[in-house]
Design an enzyme around this catalytic site. Structure first.
Site: not given
Length: 186
Positions: A64, A112, A19
């Protein structure tokens, strides 16, 4: 002006995860340009630089992944940067490690981080550089576990060879040659 943001999660726990390949690419670009991404601004680690004649802001959002738009939206509003001058570099499970794909615009594709950016920019009309991280080998493994897993040593070597191509694609996008970047690397 351009904003070039690599997506990832802050902290050492996520440092070498799939990620965080966007952060890894931005670090490589910064190293190539001789700048340090160490200024905390707009909820992100940032560095100002020039690519060709264009002023650019390199960003690693510290919000994040799922809230990346908070940081990128703040910077875009402050500098009055239109969405088409915001370049996003991020992980893509539909591409094998060592592959990149450039797009002028598009949906979030379920990512996301992109969903957040689209919401904060009010547009999906921004270029993106997708870096392949591969999909789960075991379909029973959760997607979260997969993208938060670390790269193999051979994948890391492939990525290190890929990052100059990522930078070249960014340079082409900044110089208004997105089509050339797509022809060269897709």
């Amino acid at each position: 002006m351009f904003i070039i943001a690599g997506l990832g999660n802050p902290g050492t726990d996520y440092e070498k995860t799939r990620h965080n390949v966007g952060f890894m690419a931005i670090d490589s670009i910064a190293e190539t340009l001789g700048v340090r991404i160490d200024r905390l601004k707009f909820l992100a680690l940032t560095a100002e630089c020039r690519i060709g004649t264009e002023k650019c802001l390199l960003m690693k959002p510290q919000t994040y992944m799922n809230n990346s738009g908070d940081a990128i939206g703040q910077a875009a509003r402050f500098y009055k940067v239109p969405p088409e001058n915001v370049i996003i570099i991020f992980d893509d499970i539909s591409l094998e490690p060592g592959k990149i794909r450039i797009r002028r615009k598009g949906s979030s594709g379920g990512h996301n981080g992109l969903k957040s950016i689209i919401a904060h920019l009010g547009s999906d009309n921004f270029p993106r550089v997708k870096i392949g991280v591969g999909d789960r080998l075991n379909p029973d493994k959760s997607l979260a576990d997969h993208v938060l897993g670390t790269f193999s040593k051979s994948d890391i070597k492939e990525l290190e060879q890929l990052f100059p191509k990522v930078f070249d694609s960014v340079k082409l996008i900044v110089s208004n040659n997105t089509g050339e970047a797509m022809n060269r690397y897709n």
